[in-house]
Design a protein around this motif. Structure first.
Motif, PDB file in Angstrom:
ATOM      1  N   VAL A 207       0.736  -1.185  -0.118  1.00  0.00           N
ATOM      2  CA  VAL A 207       0.087  -0.166   0.120  1.00  0.00           C
ATOM      3  C   VAL A 207       0.891   1.340  -0.143  1.00  0.00           C
ATOM      4  N   ARG A 208       0.524   1.987  -0.987  1.00  0.00           N
ATOM      5  CA  ARG A 208       1.279   3.325  -1.034  1.00  0.00           C
ATOM      6  C   ARG A 208       0.589   4.441  -0.093  1.00  0.00           C
ATOM      7  N   GLU A 209      -0.657   4.586  -0.109  1.00  0.00           N
ATOM      8  CA  GLU A 209      -1.329   5.734   0.715  1.00  0.00           C
ATOM      9  C   GLU A 209      -2.590   5.305   1.028  1.00  0.00           C
ATOM     10  N   VAL A 210      -2.919   5.745   2.127  1.00  0.00           N
ATOM     11  CA  VAL A 210      -4.436   5.586   2.504  1.00  0.00           C
ATOM     12  C   VAL A 210      -5.111   6.799   2.805  1.00  0.00           C
ATOM     13  N   LYS A 211      -6.314   7.380   2.185  1.00  0.00           N
ATOM     14  CA  LYS A 211      -6.929   8.353   2.174  1.00  0.00           C
ATOM     15  C   LYS A 211      -8.290   8.405   2.619  1.00  0.00           C
ATOM     16  N   LYS A 212      -8.954   9.063   3.390  1.00  0.00           N
ATOM     17  CA  LYS A 212     -10.417   9.286   3.633  1.00  0.00           C
ATOM     18  C   LYS A 212     -11.107   9.546   2.225  1.00  0.00           C
ATOM     19  N   ASP A 213     -12.318   9.048   2.413  1.00  0.00           N
ATOM     20  CA  ASP A 213     -12.902   9.413   1.155  1.00  0.00           C
ATOM     21  C   ASP A 213     -14.609   9.354   1.645  1.00  0.00           C
ATOM     22  N   GLY A 214     -15.034  10.520   2.189  1.00  0.00           N
ATOM     23  CA  GLY A 214     -16.440  10.529   2.958  1.00  0.00           C
ATOM     24  C   GLY A 214     -16.177   9.377   4.011  1.00  0.00           C
ATOM     25  N   GLY A 215     -17.159   8.603   4.361  1.00  0.00           N
ATOM     26  CA  GLY A 215     -17.331   7.914   5.279  1.00  0.00           C
ATOM     27  C   GLY A 215     -16.358   6.706   5.173  1.00  0.00           C
ATOM     28  N   ASP A 216     -15.668   6.452   3.968  1.00  0.00           N
ATOM     29  CA  ASP A 216     -14.919   5.059   3.811  1.00  0.00           C
ATOM     30  C   ASP A 216     -13.248   5.636   3.698  1.00  0.00           C
ATOM     31  N   ARG A 217     -12.455   4.592   3.724  1.00  0.00           N
ATOM     32  CA  ARG A 217     -11.045   4.800   3.336  1.00  0.00           C
ATOM     33  C   ARG A 217     -10.786   4.283   2.286  1.00  0.00           C
ATOM     34  N   LYS A 218      -9.803   4.790   1.321  1.00  0.00           N
ATOM     35  CA  LYS A 218      -9.450   3.937   0.112  1.00  0.00           C
ATOM     36  C   LYS A 218      -8.004   4.005   0.230  1.00  0.00           C
ATOM     37  N   LEU A 219      -7.695   2.616  -0.425  1.00  0.00           N
ATOM     38  CA  LEU A 219      -6.382   2.291  -0.386  1.00  0.00           C
ATOM     39  C   LEU A 219      -5.659   2.381  -1.652  1.00  0.00           C
ATOM     40  N   LEU A 220      -4.550   3.127  -1.835  1.00  0.00           N
ATOM     41  CA  LEU A 220      -3.953   3.454  -3.065  1.00  0.00           C
ATOM     42  C   LEU A 220      -2.681   2.428  -3.241  1.00  0.00           C
ATOM     43  N   LEU A 221      -2.219   1.607  -4.101  1.00  0.00           N
ATOM     44  CA  LEU A 221      -1.470   0.505  -3.975  1.00  0.00           C
ATOM     45  C   LEU A 221      -0.158   1.029  -4.924  1.00  0.00           C
ATOM     46  N   LYS A 222       0.826   0.262  -4.272  1.00  0.00           N
ATOM     47  CA  LYS A 222       2.233   0.426  -5.096  1.00  0.00           C
ATOM     48  C   LYS A 222       2.313  -0.856  -5.737  1.00  0.00           C
ATOM     49  N   LYS A 223       2.241  -2.043  -5.455  1.00  0.00           N
ATOM     50  CA  LYS A 223       2.270  -3.346  -6.095  1.00  0.00           C
ATOM     51  C   LYS A 223       1.185  -4.283  -5.786  1.00  0.00           C
ATOM     52  N   LYS A 224       0.712  -5.292  -6.644  1.00  0.00           N
ATOM     53  CA  LYS A 224      -0.505  -6.113  -6.496  1.00  0.00           C
ATOM     54  C   LYS A 224      -0.044  -7.261  -7.363  1.00  0.00           C
ATOM     55  N   LYS A 225      -0.561  -8.403  -6.955  1.00  0.00           N
ATOM     56  CA  LYS A 225      -0.464  -9.705  -7.196  1.00  0.00           C
ATOM     57  C   LYS A 225      -1.654 -10.519  -6.966  1.00  0.00           C
ATOM     58  N   ALA A 226      -2.372 -11.030  -7.850  1.00  0.00           N
ATOM     59  CA  ALA A 226      -3.784 -11.590  -7.790  1.00  0.00           C
ATOM     60  C   ALA A 226      -3.559 -13.234  -7.390  1.00  0.00           C
ATOM     61  N   LEU A 227      -4.120 -13.399  -6.535  1.00  0.00           N
ATOM     62  CA  LEU A 227      -4.416 -14.940  -5.961  1.00  0.00           C
ATOM     63  C   LEU A 227      -5.659 -15.437  -6.678  1.00  0.00           C
ATOM     64  N   LYS A 228      -6.500 -14.530  -6.733  1.00  0.00           N
ATOM     65  CA  LYS A 228      -7.588 -14.663  -7.364  1.00  0.00           C
ATOM     66  C   LYS A 228      -8.226 -13.535  -7.805  1.00  0.00           C
ATOM     67  N   ARG A 229      -8.497 -13.314  -9.172  1.00  0.00           N
ATOM     68  CA  ARG A 229      -8.753 -11.955  -9.736  1.00  0.00           C
ATOM     69  C   ARG A 229     -10.202 -11.578  -9.781  1.00  0.00           C
ATOM     70  N   GLY A 230     -11.099 -12.717 -10.066  1.00  0.00           N
ATOM     71  CA  GLY A 230     -12.442 -12.437 -10.184  1.00  0.00           C
ATOM     72  C   GLY A 230     -12.846 -11.315 -10.948  1.00  0.00           C
ATOM     73  N   PRO A 231     -13.628 -10.473 -10.613  1.00  0.00           N
ATOM     74  CA  PRO A 231     -14.337  -9.300 -11.371  1.00  0.00           C
ATOM     75  C   PRO A 231     -13.400  -8.457 -11.893  1.00  0.00           C
ATOM     76  N   ILE A 232     -12.174  -8.209 -11.203  1.00  0.00           N
ATOM     77  CA  ILE A 232     -11.210  -6.989 -11.784  1.00  0.00           C
ATOM     78  C   ILE A 232     -10.907  -7.204 -13.136  1.00  0.00           C
ATOM     79  N   GLN A 233     -11.262  -6.300 -13.702  1.00  0.00           N
ATOM     80  CA  GLN A 233     -10.921  -6.187 -15.368  1.00  0.00           C
ATOM     81  C   GLN A 233      -9.681  -5.710 -15.634  1.00  0.00           C
ATOM     82  N   ARG A 234      -9.217  -6.045 -16.870  1.00  0.00           N
ATOM     83  CA  ARG A 234      -7.799  -5.658 -17.073  1.00  0.00           C
ATOM     84  C   ARG A 234      -7.588  -4.118 -17.271  1.00  0.00           C
TER      85      ARG A 234
END
Length: 308
Positions: A207-234
């Motif tokens: 995780v590169r950074e965590v920001k508040k977004d209204g009542g949520d938090r959003k995670l901005l990523l540096k690196k990622k690898k899928a164990l299971k990609r599911g509905p995430i589109q290319r």
């Protein structure tokens, strides 16, 4: 009248004297013919294409195996006619059990997913449904799930014979320090594997950074690898953002230090990729290593969400 206790079968026989003297066989069990009108309404007057049978609850039906009785009726009380369908549907509810939102959650769900073998269908009490709903729906909302229409509590009996749960009226266990539900899971290999299988995607991320977004938090990523990609589109993969739903103001210990890597589980709701669990990627943890061995050796069944 409600039914309480761990040995459900004996208790159920007690409230239905003369129901049967031996285990119900499929030829003795008419799921439609005996139904009073109120039960027909619960089932929308459905006539099943398969003959109802009393079958063993399989070990890989994680939601209900070990619930207190060993056999169930198919079709069940949610109109699932095959064991494969029951397993797919029930798997989505397994992560909720680990949140301990109400002591009657498993009994309520299993009375519908894996109903005990009786001559007449026996539904959960309406008050039990209402207590489980009121306690667990706020937790479900952290995962982007509403309380599903198929579990509307007004469908269930208020005053007639119905299924309750031992200690179901006791207050739910208080949450530890009000940690965000997505962040409060202890790593146990089997339950983590079940949660992963119930999730639409599973990723190893930094995780590169965590920001508040209204009542949520959003995670901005540096690196990622899928164990299971599911509905995430290319096209979404490059700039993938993960959301901790309703997590702006509750603590998440895993995100206090962003160094290292994380295992994140989640699902896609509309255009957002919502976290349902986050764990440190901890190779020194024995249970985490057991989990990874299970991932390498076993293939999850296709996820099939029941919440929507």
């Amino acid at each position: 009248m409600s039914l309480k206790g761990g040995l459900w079968t004996l208790l159920l026989l007690w409230v239905t004297p003369g129901s049967f003297d031996k285990e119900v066989q499929s030829s003795e069990y008419d799921y439609v013919g005996f139904q009073p009108e109120r039960v027909r309404n619960y089932q929308n007057g459905r006539f099943y294409s398969r003959t109802p049978q009393c079958v063993d609850i399989p070990q890989d039906l994680a939601l209900c195996h070990g619930v207190g009785y060993s056999k169930m009726v198919l079709p069940n009380l949610l109109d699932h006619e095959s064991m494969a369908e029951v397993k797919y549907q029930a798997s989505s509810w397994v992560p909720l059990l680990s949140k301990n939102c109400h002591p009657g959650t498993q009994v309520f769900l299993c009375s519908l997913f894996s109903p005990v073998c009786l001559e007449q269908p026996l539904y959960p009490c309406r008050w039990l449904c209402e207590e489980v709903r009121d306690a667990c729906e706020p937790v479900m909302q952290y995962f982007g799930y509403p309380w599903p229409d198929m579990l509307r509590c007004e469908k269930f009996p208020r005053d007639d014979v119905c299924i309750a749960a031992p200690n179901a009226t006791q207050a739910p266990r208080p949450r530890r320090t009000e940690v965000c539900p997505q962040c409060d899971g202890e790593i146990k290999a089997d339950s983590l594997y079940e949660h992963m299988c119930a999730s639409e995607f599973a990723l190893k991320v930094s995780v590169r950074e965590v920001k508040k977004d209204g009542g949520d938090r959003k995670l901005l990523l540096k690196k990622k690898k899928a164990l299971k990609r599911g509905p995430i589109q290319r096209k979404e993969w490059g700039d993938l953002v993960l959301y901790l739903k309703n997590g702006a103001n509750c603590p998440c210990p895993q995100l206090e230090q962003l160094s290292g890597q994380f295992l994140v589980l989640g699902r896609k709701v509309k255009n957002q990729h919502i976290l349902t669990a986050i764990h440190k990627w901890d190779k020194a943890n024995r249970e985490f290593n057991r989990f990874m061995r299970k991932v390498r050796k076993n293939m999850c069944p296709k996820p099939h969400s029941v919440f929507m």
